[in-house]
Design a protein around this motif. Structure first.
Motif, PDB file in Angstrom:
ATOM      1  N   SER A  49       0.834  -1.211   0.000  1.00 23.36           N
ATOM      2  CA  SER A  49       0.000   0.000   0.000  1.00 23.36           C
ATOM      3  C   SER A  49       0.862   1.252   0.000  1.00 23.36           C
ATOM      4  O   SER A  49       0.554   2.240  -0.674  1.00 23.36           O
ATOM      5  CB  SER A  49      -0.934  -0.004   1.207  1.00 23.36           C
ATOM      6  OG  SER A  49      -0.190  -0.061   2.424  1.00 23.36           O
ATOM      7  N   ALA A  50       1.973   1.222   0.765  1.00 25.06           N
ATOM      8  CA  ALA A  50       2.870   2.377   0.816  1.00 25.06           C
ATOM      9  C   ALA A  50       3.576   2.571  -0.523  1.00 25.06           C
ATOM     10  O   ALA A  50       3.728   3.693  -1.008  1.00 25.06           O
ATOM     11  CB  ALA A  50       3.891   2.206   1.936  1.00 25.06           C
ATOM     12  N   MET A  81       1.048   4.088  -3.036  1.00 25.13           N
ATOM     13  CA  MET A  81       0.807   5.517  -2.834  1.00 25.13           C
ATOM     14  C   MET A  81       2.034   6.316  -3.233  1.00 25.13           C
ATOM     15  O   MET A  81       1.911   7.384  -3.841  1.00 25.13           O
ATOM     16  CB  MET A  81       0.418   5.802  -1.377  1.00 25.13           C
ATOM     17  CG  MET A  81       0.171   7.277  -1.110  1.00 25.13           C
ATOM     18  SD  MET A  81      -0.419   7.640   0.558  1.00 25.13           S
ATOM     19  CE  MET A  81      -2.161   7.285   0.366  1.00 25.13           C
ATOM     20  N   ARG A  82       3.197   5.808  -2.928  1.00 23.60           N
ATOM     21  CA  ARG A  82       4.432   6.508  -3.305  1.00 23.60           C
ATOM     22  C   ARG A  82       4.484   6.724  -4.820  1.00 23.60           C
ATOM     23  O   ARG A  82       4.916   7.774  -5.293  1.00 23.60           O
ATOM     24  CB  ARG A  82       5.644   5.671  -2.844  1.00 23.60           C
ATOM     25  CG  ARG A  82       6.992   6.130  -3.404  1.00 23.60           C
ATOM     26  CD  ARG A  82       7.337   7.494  -2.871  1.00 23.60           C
ATOM     27  NE  ARG A  82       8.604   7.984  -3.386  1.00 23.60           N
ATOM     28  CZ  ARG A  82       8.744   8.749  -4.465  1.00 23.60           C
ATOM     29  NH1 ARG A  82       7.687   9.085  -5.180  1.00 23.60           N
ATOM     30  NH2 ARG A  82       9.943   9.188  -4.825  1.00 23.60           N
ATOM     31  N   GLY A 119       0.069   2.868   9.315  1.00 18.67           N
ATOM     32  CA  GLY A 119      -0.163   2.570   7.910  1.00 18.67           C
ATOM     33  C   GLY A 119      -0.292   3.832   7.095  1.00 18.67           C
ATOM     34  O   GLY A 119       0.438   4.809   7.282  1.00 18.67           O
ATOM     35  N   LEU A 120      -1.280   3.849   6.183  1.00 21.61           N
ATOM     36  CA  LEU A 120      -1.509   5.037   5.357  1.00 21.61           C
ATOM     37  C   LEU A 120      -2.046   6.171   6.205  1.00 21.61           C
ATOM     38  O   LEU A 120      -2.894   5.948   7.077  1.00 21.61           O
ATOM     39  CB  LEU A 120      -2.505   4.689   4.243  1.00 21.61           C
ATOM     40  CG  LEU A 120      -2.095   3.587   3.264  1.00 21.61           C
ATOM     41  CD1 LEU A 120      -3.200   3.351   2.242  1.00 21.61           C
ATOM     42  CD2 LEU A 120      -0.792   3.929   2.563  1.00 21.61           C
ATOM     43  N   PRO A 121      -1.585   7.408   5.997  1.00 16.51           N
ATOM     44  CA  PRO A 121      -0.582   7.832   4.999  1.00 16.51           C
ATOM     45  C   PRO A 121       0.840   7.897   5.541  1.00 16.51           C
ATOM     46  O   PRO A 121       1.754   8.269   4.820  1.00 16.51           O
ATOM     47  CB  PRO A 121      -1.077   9.235   4.646  1.00 16.51           C
ATOM     48  CG  PRO A 121      -1.591   9.768   5.952  1.00 16.51           C
ATOM     49  CD  PRO A 121      -2.224   8.583   6.639  1.00 16.51           C
ATOM     50  N   TRP A 122       1.021   7.549   6.835  1.00 13.66           N
ATOM     51  CA  TRP A 122       2.320   7.761   7.474  1.00 13.66           C
ATOM     52  C   TRP A 122       3.394   6.868   6.875  1.00 13.66           C
ATOM     53  O   TRP A 122       4.564   7.286   6.759  1.00 13.66           O
ATOM     54  CB  TRP A 122       2.211   7.531   8.978  1.00 13.66           C
ATOM     55  CG  TRP A 122       0.941   8.071   9.542  1.00 13.66           C
ATOM     56  CD1 TRP A 122      -0.064   7.381  10.139  1.00 13.66           C
ATOM     57  CD2 TRP A 122       0.509   9.441   9.510  1.00 13.66           C
ATOM     58  NE1 TRP A 122      -1.090   8.221  10.489  1.00 13.66           N
ATOM     59  CE2 TRP A 122      -0.772   9.490  10.116  1.00 13.66           C
ATOM     60  CE3 TRP A 122       1.066  10.628   9.029  1.00 13.66           C
ATOM     61  CZ2 TRP A 122      -1.487  10.671  10.256  1.00 13.66           C
ATOM     62  CZ3 TRP A 122       0.350  11.806   9.159  1.00 13.66           C
ATOM     63  CH2 TRP A 122      -0.900  11.817   9.769  1.00 13.66           C
ATOM     64  N   SER A 123       3.023   5.652   6.504  1.00 12.75           N
ATOM     65  CA  SER A 123       4.018   4.738   5.962  1.00 12.75           C
ATOM     66  C   SER A 123       4.685   5.286   4.704  1.00 12.75           C
ATOM     67  O   SER A 123       5.924   5.359   4.633  1.00 12.75           O
ATOM     68  CB  SER A 123       3.359   3.372   5.690  1.00 12.75           C
ATOM     69  OG  SER A 123       4.250   2.494   5.068  1.00 12.75           O
ATOM     70  N   PRO A 124       3.941   5.718   3.673  1.00 12.85           N
ATOM     71  CA  PRO A 124       4.618   6.282   2.500  1.00 12.85           C
ATOM     72  C   PRO A 124       5.152   7.685   2.715  1.00 12.85           C
ATOM     73  O   PRO A 124       6.257   8.014   2.256  1.00 12.85           O
ATOM     74  CB  PRO A 124       3.528   6.266   1.424  1.00 12.85           C
ATOM     75  CG  PRO A 124       2.241   6.316   2.173  1.00 12.85           C
ATOM     76  CD  PRO A 124       2.486   5.546   3.443  1.00 12.85           C
ATOM     77  N   LEU A 158      -7.850   1.600   7.579  1.00  9.13           N
ATOM     78  CA  LEU A 158      -8.599   2.431   6.648  1.00  9.13           C
ATOM     79  C   LEU A 158     -10.082   2.077   6.617  1.00  9.13           C
ATOM     80  O   LEU A 158     -10.938   2.972   6.645  1.00  9.13           O
ATOM     81  CB  LEU A 158      -7.990   2.300   5.246  1.00  9.13           C
ATOM     82  CG  LEU A 158      -8.599   3.192   4.156  1.00  9.13           C
ATOM     83  CD1 LEU A 158      -8.460   4.659   4.528  1.00  9.13           C
ATOM     84  CD2 LEU A 158      -7.929   2.909   2.810  1.00  9.13           C
TER      85      LEU A 158
END
Length: 556
Positions: free
Chosen positions: A24-25, A28-29, A83-88, A207
């Motif tokens: 997922s990261a 998004m990246r 997780g999203l959005p912190w991971s990417p 999410l």
């Protein structure tokens, strides 16, 4: 302890593991544009356990450059999950640029042990995490912190007693005063409080649960915000774990012991850690960021300020390329001794109306303030009045409250909006200046000095500055609110801070001053009786009268 020093002691060097960031990261990246190319491939160690101050396990993900060598470390502590959005946004992007990134779930969130309590454990748990970092073979002894909103609060908490390894901070649209976030001059920030509670309660679960809870709150928003009393009404929409919000809203006095230790503004009064600040003119935390900047400057701390045309959320969406570039330049300058991308001017602001960026030596800049005055016929003039006679009145009915429109909200409706429908209401006063012969720049704080009275002795006044274009559209620039108490019809004078702005009113445009008695559900309805909006069950209409010796002040 540097990697090389740790290797001498342990006899082994740390080698990057082979783990890749979550899919997922990576996906998004891949969607981001206008970001610098990565220097390294990012690796990932998920689910590390860090002992909190009381021994509770804090789940932590470690992102890193997949390369040999020493790299500085960034600490990101969040109650919203890892997780999203912190991971990417933080894990992947900054690992690609040559940083170890530690993304940690605060106590009681995202699988971490213990019980989450707003702002009570962040300082101790932050220090415990730094102690854990010192034992890691990849930690080279150079630490920075980064993150937005409550992730900014965790940075200020660590800076209460900054560890010697902390060399830089980047507070993005960050919080330091929880009381000011929920309460504004006697008015409850109702809608933002509910959305904040939604995030605190559900976002760290993932999410899908968060989206489900968001839709549930949207369906019940009107019922929750018009409940009589308000206390406890949000539980049915947000769940029992959201009951803490009643305590937060029930303590409107900033000096109440309830807020003891929670307000961290004084940290900036003595901080020496270089700190970059980022916000947007329509960010719910813009005032707190500007206060942080002023305090850091007075303390002689190296600091910079970036203010874009953003809301709290759009700073990390449309504004992410600017936000990321500013953050990366600051961290490289202070953690990697690379100042090549650091701008020379300490302040960079976006000027609305002009749609351009300006670099400044200080905020606010030197120009003197100017004042405008309301006059009969709905005019706004430069000539000061000669008396304080009643000028105009309106009736506010809490059963049909004046609605909120745009401004500093967490909802998608935040930011600048056409105020035409709002200004057509009978419970909204407007005073409009003549077409401008030349542009007028407003850079600095805006405030209203109001002489007002109400027939019940109790009311709220909401005041807004708008830019009226050549087609007659009125777009909100900034605003403020205050609760007033009078002795019957006796007028009182009240100053209402309307935040700050950087805005150019173009030639041919007009200034408009808007005055009403609320903005619902952004702020809780005032009952008109003097009772707390949280507990009121009886609401009465209020007639508010504005007197001639009121003034709108633009600039510092």
């Amino acid at each position: 302890m540097t990697t090389s020093a740790h290797s001498i002691i342990s006899g082994t060097a740390w080698s990057p593991p082979a783990g890749r960031p979550p899919l997922s990261a990576r996906m998004m990246r891949a969607t981001w544009r206008r970001l610098p190319a990565g220097r390294y491939r990012a690796g990932w160690e998920p689910g590390l356990v860090v002992p909190a101050a009381d021994g509770s396990p804090l789940l932590t993900d470690h992102y890193f450059p997949r390369a040999e060598g020493d790299f500085p470390t960034l600490l990101v502590r969040s109650p919203y999950g890892r997780g999203l959005p912190w991971s990417p946004m933080y894990g992947v992007l900054f690992a690609e640029q040559g940083f170890h990134v530690v993304v940690q779930s605060c106590r009681g969130t995202g699988g971490s042990g213990g019980r989450f309590h707003l702002w009570r454990n962040e300082a101790a748990d932050g220090r415990a995490t730094v102690a854990w970092l010192r034992e890691q073979p990849w930690f080279d002894g150079t630490l920075g912190t980064v993150g937005p909103s409550y992730l900014g609060y965790t940075q200020w908490a660590l800076a209460l007693d900054p560890p010697p390894e902390l060399k830089a901070m980047v507070v993005q649209a960050g919080l330091h005063d929880p009381h000011a976030y929920f309460h504004a001059h006697g008015a409850l920030h109702l809608e933002n409080a509910l959305i904040t509670c939604l995030g605190m309660t559900h976002q760290h679960r993932g999410l899908a649960p968060f989206l489900k809870a968001t839709l549930r709150l949207q369906r019940h928003m009107r019922r929750v915000t018009t409940a009589q009393p308000l206390r406890g009404a949000h539980i049915s929409a947000l769940g029992d774990e959201a009951s803490w919000l009643d305590d937060v809203l029930a303590h409107p006095d900033a000096e109440d012991p309830y807020w003891s230790g929670a307000r961290l503004g004084k940290v900036a009064d003595r901080l020496k850690v270089p700190t970059a600040l980022i916000t947007g003119w329509h960010d719910v935390l813009a005032d707190q960021t500007l206060d942080q900047y002023a305090r850091l400057r007075r303390a002689g701390c190296e600091t910079s300020l970036l203010v874009g045309p953003w809301t709290h959320n759009s700073a990390f969406q449309q504004g992410w390329p600017e936000t990321f570039a500013e953050t990366l330049a600051w961290l490289r300058a202070h953690l990697c001794a690379d100042r090549s991308a650091l701008r020379t001017a300490p302040v960079r602001v976006h000027v609305g109306g002009e749609d351009a960026w300006r670099e400044l030596d200080a905020w606010p800049p030197p120009p003197a303030a100017t004042s405008w005055f309301p006059a009969t016929g709905g005019h706004l003039v430069r000539q000061a009045p000669t008396d304080r006679a009643p000028l105009a009145s309106f009736r506010y009915d809490p059963a049909a409250p004046t609605p909120s429109l745009g401004g500093r909200l967490l909802s998608p409706t935040a930011g600048p909006r056409d105020n035409g429908t709002l200004e057509a209401r009978d419970d909204v006063l407007t005073f409009t200046g003549p077409p401008l012969d030349e542009p007028v720049d407003v850079l600095g704080p805006v405030s209203a000095r109001l002489t007002v009275s109400s027939d019940t002795g109790h009311a709220v006044v909401f005041t807004r500055l708008c830019d009226v274009d050549a087609q007659g559209r009125a777009i909100n620039v900034c605003d403020g609110i205050a609760r007033i108490r009078t002795a019957g019809h006796t007028p009182i004078e009240v100053t209402v801070p309307m935040s700050a702005t950087a805005h150019r009113f173009r030639a041919g445009h007009r200034l408009r001053w808007q005055i009403s008695a609320g903005a619902h559900p952004r702020y809780a309805r005032d009952p008109g009786t003097g009772e707390s909006p949280l507990d009121a069950t009886a609401f009465v209409p209020v007639v508010v009268t504005l007197h001639a010796d009121s003034a709108l002040t633009l600039g510092s």
